[in-house]
Design a protein around this motif. Structure first.
Motif, short mmCIF file in Angstrom:
data_model
loop_
_atom_site.label_atom_id
_atom_site.label_comp_id
_atom_site.label_asym_id
_atom_site.label_seq_id
_atom_site.Cartn_x
_atom_site.Cartn_y
_atom_site.Cartn_z
N ILE A 24 9.28 0.84 18.12
CA ILE A 24 8.47 0.98 17.52
C ILE A 24 7.38 1.73 18.60
CG2 ILE A 24 6.61 1.02 15.58
CD1 ILE A 24 8.97 -0.34 13.98
N HIS A 66 3.45 -4.63 6.43
CA HIS A 66 2.76 -3.26 6.69
C HIS A 66 1.59 -2.97 6.19
CE1 HIS A 66 3.34 0.79 5.96
NE2 HIS A 66 2.61 0.86 4.50
N PRO A 80 11.21 -0.54 10.32
CA PRO A 80 11.22 -1.90 11.26
C PRO A 80 11.81 -2.58 10.83
CG PRO A 80 9.19 -0.86 9.47
CD PRO A 80 10.12 -0.10 9.49
N VAL A 111 9.33 5.61 10.92
CA VAL A 111 10.38 4.59 11.82
C VAL A 111 11.16 3.78 10.85
CG1 VAL A 111 8.26 4.10 13.62
CG2 VAL A 111 8.27 3.25 11.35
N GLN A 169 0.86 8.02 4.38
CA GLN A 169 1.82 7.93 5.06
C GLN A 169 2.94 7.46 4.01
OE1 GLN A 169 2.02 4.32 7.06
NE2 GLN A 169 2.61 4.67 8.57
N LEU A 219 5.78 5.85 2.04
CA LEU A 219 7.17 4.80 1.98
C LEU A 219 8.04 5.20 1.30
CD1 LEU A 219 5.08 1.87 1.23
CD2 LEU A 219 5.30 2.60 3.11
N VAL A 237 7.36 5.43 6.63
CA VAL A 237 8.39 4.07 6.96
C VAL A 237 9.81 3.60 5.78
CG1 VAL A 237 7.95 1.13 7.10
CG2 VAL A 237 6.27 3.33 7.72
N CYS A 267 13.76 2.91 15.14
CA CYS A 267 14.28 1.20 14.24
C CYS A 267 14.29 0.23 15.53
CB CYS A 267 16.15 2.58 13.71
SG CYS A 267 17.15 0.75 13.02
N ASP A 273 4.84 0.14 12.17
CA ASP A 273 4.56 0.71 11.06
C ASP A 273 3.61 1.34 11.22
OD1 ASP A 273 5.32 -1.87 10.21
OD2 ASP A 273 4.85 -0.58 8.28
N SER A 274 2.68 0.51 10.91
CA SER A 274 1.03 1.24 10.43
C SER A 274 0.22 1.24 10.45
CB SER A 274 0.71 0.30 8.41
OG SER A 274 0.81 -0.71 8.95
N PRO A 296 3.33 6.93 12.05
CA PRO A 296 4.12 7.40 11.57
C PRO A 296 3.91 7.82 10.10
CG PRO A 296 5.09 4.81 12.16
CD PRO A 296 3.31 5.09 12.45
#
Ligand SMILES: [Zn+2]
Length: 376
Positions: free
Chosen positions: A94, A237, A128, A126, A3, A5, A162, A88, A136-137, A159
């Motif tokens: 989410i 997260h 957050p 996403v 993922q 960031l 993030v 968002c 988100d995770s 996602p």
């Protein structure tokens, strides 16, 4: 899946570069009303002029969203030909977006579509706007069907990116900051002692606890600066990454009915349960078999160390003190039918989640715990 960031910078260059790399022509933007007051919200709404990405807004969902909202969102996504999903908001936005992405792949008019979910294919980003849910995770989403809580899970439904924007937390109401802080703390602690915890999930849980404890004084009093706000986004997260592996345990299994019966925010409900459950477990360690006892002692000690406490007793007292500082240590109810309420609560405990809990608990334990929680 790794993922990505994306840390928001002043002119959104990192987010712009990412969105241009997707590439997408039309985005479904799932958001709540709070997004409109955020700078990143304005950035997203101006994607058509600035990046040539059409934006179809989807806002037709409530907190604790119903599955029908997600079905409607998936239909909109298909009929509009969206090739990107942006979410968002807090956990509800989410989670709805996660379900939309999954439901997009199947025929939702079929009654058994939930049993035949397939991995989502649409790119999914996403942003957050609270620091707590960790949605988100994680690969699961909580929605409601006929008033009952449903956890929709698909291994790849995390996602791809993030977006972490400290500015989203600046005007978050203090009560919401506190409740979501407590939620993240429960995620980290429960993850640490879950039967499914791994070396990797414990690294995430420890890091979440370290960041949460460091942010405590300023964040919970509403005095956080940009650095603290970013730490909080990271803490939530990491706690999400921890439960994505280990899942949550008894405190979360116990907390949902407190929210549905009394309207207590999810994080407060989970923390109230945990603040009674943890000392209850500590006091009953001697009744457990030797391996369970040893494992729990190690887990409790690991949590205490991550909270920078010298003993488990100090860690429990610290957790209870944090609830007090948040003014969330009591339900403040005056109910005469307490026995009926306790029976309803004890009967509501999510049995599946209890399988993630190391210490065996049964109806009599929950009756005792809920009695203490209601008494305050
Ligand atoms: Zn939670």
């Amino acid at each position: 899946m790794k993922q990505q960031l994306i840390f928001v910078d002043k002119d959104y260059a990192s987010l712009t570069a990412y969105l241009q790399s997707v590439p997408a022509k039309r985005a479904l933007l799932v958001h709540g009303s709070s997004m409109l007051h955020l700078e990143v919200g304005q950035y997203l709404l101006h994607l058509p002029e600035n990046l040539g990405i059409d934006v179809i807004e989807f806002t037709d969902f409530e907190p604790n969203p119903d599955i029908q909202s997600a079905i409607a969102g998936a239909v909109l996504c298909k009929t509009q030909g969206c090739d990107l999903i942006l979410a968002c908001g807090g956990g509800s936005a989410i989670d709805v977006a996660k379900c939309i992405r999954l439901f997009y792949e199947v025929d939702t008019s079929k009654p058994d579509f939930l049993q035949n979910l397939k991995p989502g294919t649409l790119p999914f980003v996403v942003i957050p706007t609270t620091a707590g849910t960790g949605s988100d995770s994680t690969h699961f989403a909580v929605v409601y069907q006929d008033g009952r809580k449903l956890s929709v899970a698909e291994p790849d439904n995390i996602p791809q990116a993030v977006v972490l924007d400290a500015a989203t937390l600046v005007n978050l109401p203090l009560r919401q900051k506190r409740a979501t802080y407590l939620d993240a703390m429960c995620h980290a602690i429960e993850s640490y002692w879950s039967v499914h915890a791994t070396a990797e999930s414990r690294v995430y849980a420890r890091e979440a606890l370290r960041l949460l404890c460091a942010a405590r004084l300023s964040y919970l009093q509403g005095n956080a600066d940009v650095t603290v706000n970013m730490s909080m986004l990271m803490a939530a997260h990491y706690a999400g990454k921890a439960i994505n592996i280990s899942k949550t345990t008894a405190a979360h299994a116990m907390c949902y009915k407190l929210t549905s019966l009394f309207g207590v925010p999810h994080g407060q409900a989970a923390a109230l349960c945990l603040s009674h459950l943890w000392p209850y477990m500590q006091n009953r360690l001697s009744a457990a078999d030797a391996p369970t006892q040893q494992q729990l002692q190690e887990n409790f000690a690991g949590i205490a160390a991550a909270m920078d406490c010298e003993s488990v007793q100090e860690a429990i007292a610290t957790f209870q003190q944090i609830l007090k500082e948040c003014k969330m240590d009591k339900l403040n109810r005056t109910d005469e039918e307490t026995d009926d309420v306790i029976a309803a609560l004890a009967g509501s405990v999510n049995v599946q989640r209890l399988q993630n809990h190391l210490l065996h608990l049964e109806a009599a334990d929950f009756t005792c715990l809920y009695r203490a929680i209601l008494k305050g």
